[in-house]
Design a protein around this motif. Structure first.
Motif, PDB file in Angstrom:
ATOM      1  N   PHE A 173      30.946  48.502  37.795  1.00  0.00           N
ATOM      2  CA  PHE A 173      31.709  47.477  37.095  1.00  0.00           C
ATOM      3  C   PHE A 173      30.883  46.205  36.921  1.00  0.00           C
ATOM      4  O   PHE A 173      30.851  45.626  35.832  1.00  0.00           O
ATOM      5  CB  PHE A 173      33.001  47.173  37.860  1.00  0.00           C
ATOM      6  N   VAL A 174      30.201  45.777  37.976  1.00  0.00           N
ATOM      7  CA  VAL A 174      29.393  44.550  37.912  1.00  0.00           C
ATOM      8  C   VAL A 174      28.258  44.695  36.892  1.00  0.00           C
ATOM      9  O   VAL A 174      28.023  43.794  36.077  1.00  0.00           O
ATOM     10  CB  VAL A 174      28.851  44.177  39.315  1.00  0.00           C
ATOM     11  N   ARG A 176      28.152  46.695  34.314  1.00  0.00           N
ATOM     12  CA  ARG A 176      28.743  46.759  32.983  1.00  0.00           C
ATOM     13  C   ARG A 176      29.123  45.357  32.489  1.00  0.00           C
ATOM     14  O   ARG A 176      28.954  45.049  31.304  1.00  0.00           O
ATOM     15  CB  ARG A 176      29.972  47.659  32.997  1.00  0.00           C
ATOM     16  N   VAL A 177      29.617  44.513  33.381  1.00  0.00           N
ATOM     17  CA  VAL A 177      30.008  43.152  32.997  1.00  0.00           C
ATOM     18  C   VAL A 177      28.777  42.332  32.610  1.00  0.00           C
ATOM     19  O   VAL A 177      28.803  41.576  31.636  1.00  0.00           O
ATOM     20  CB  VAL A 177      30.782  42.465  34.145  1.00  0.00           C
TER      21      VAL A 177
END
Length: 179
Positions: A173-174, A176-177
Motif C-alpha cells: 500500500f505504501v 503504491r501511494v
C-alpha cells in the motif's frame, strides 16, 4: 507466571519489528522499481525515429490527392507499410530482450525474498517480534500471536508470520501511494 514475565532479549525484540518491516518494504520497492523499469524501457530512440518517419510518410501520401500523383502516394504508403513492419519486428525483438533480462532480475529478487522470509521465520519462530496492547487488537489477538506464544500482561505478542503478512500488505500500500 512463565508467560506473564518479561520477554527475553527485550531490546532485540523491540527493534525486530521495524527492521523486518524495512526489509519487506525494501523487497517491495525493488520489485516495483524493476517492473517500472521494464515498462519504461520498451521505448528506444530508433523506434521513436521510425514512428516519426512513418507519420511523415503517411502525411506526405495523404497530401497527394490528384489522380496524376496517385502512383507517388501509393509508393509512399508502401514505404510507410514497410517501415511499420520493420518497426514491429524491432519492437518484438527489443521487448523479448527486455522481458528476458528483467524477468531474470525479478526471479532473483523473488528467490532472495523467499530465502530472507524463510530465514526470518526460522530466526523468530516462537519468539515475539512485537508486543501490542491487547485493546488495540481485541478480536485478532490469537491470530497475531500465532507462532510467538500468548500474552504478556495486557499485551499480545506478535508472531513472525502474521508480522510478515501484515508488513507485506502495508508495504504494498505504501509503495503504491508513493509511486
Amino acid at each position: 507466571m512463565g508467560e506473564e514475565e518479561t520477554v527475553g532479549g527485550e531490546q532485540g525484540s523491540s527493534l525486530a519489528a521495524p527492521v523486518i518491516f524495512l526489509i519487506v518494504v525494501f523487497f517491495q520497492f525493488v520489485s516495483r522499481w524493476l517492473e517500472h523499469l521494464k515498462k519504461s524501457a520498451s521505448e528506444n530512440a530508433t523506434e521513436v525515429q521510425l514512428r516519426a518517419e512513418i507519420k511523415q510518410l503517411l502525411k506526405e501520401a495523404s497530401s497527394f490527392s490528384q489522380p496524376s500523383t496517385f502512383a507517388q502516394a501509393a509508393k509512399l504508403r508502401r514505404l510507410a507499410a514497410a517501415k511499420e513492419k520493420e518497426l514491429a519486428n524491432r519492437e518484438e525483438m527489443h521487448n523479448k530482450e527486455i522481458k528476458l533480462s528483467y524477468d531474470l532480475y525479478l526471479k532473483i529478487i523473488f528467490i532472495l525474498k523467499i530465502a530472507t522470509y524463510f530465514m526470518l521465520i526460522c530466526w523468530f519462530w516462537r519468539t515475539p517480534v512485537a508486543a501490542i496492547s491487547q485493546q488495540l487488537v481485541q478480536p485478532f489477538g490469537k491470530v497475531l500471536s500465532w507462532g510467538a506464544g500468548g500474552r504478556l500482561k495486557d499485551s499480545v505478542l506478535v508472531g513472525i508470520i502474521p508480522w510478515l503478512i501484515l508488513s507485506t500488505r502495508v508495504s504494498k500500500f505504501v509503495i503504491r501511494v508513493f509511486q
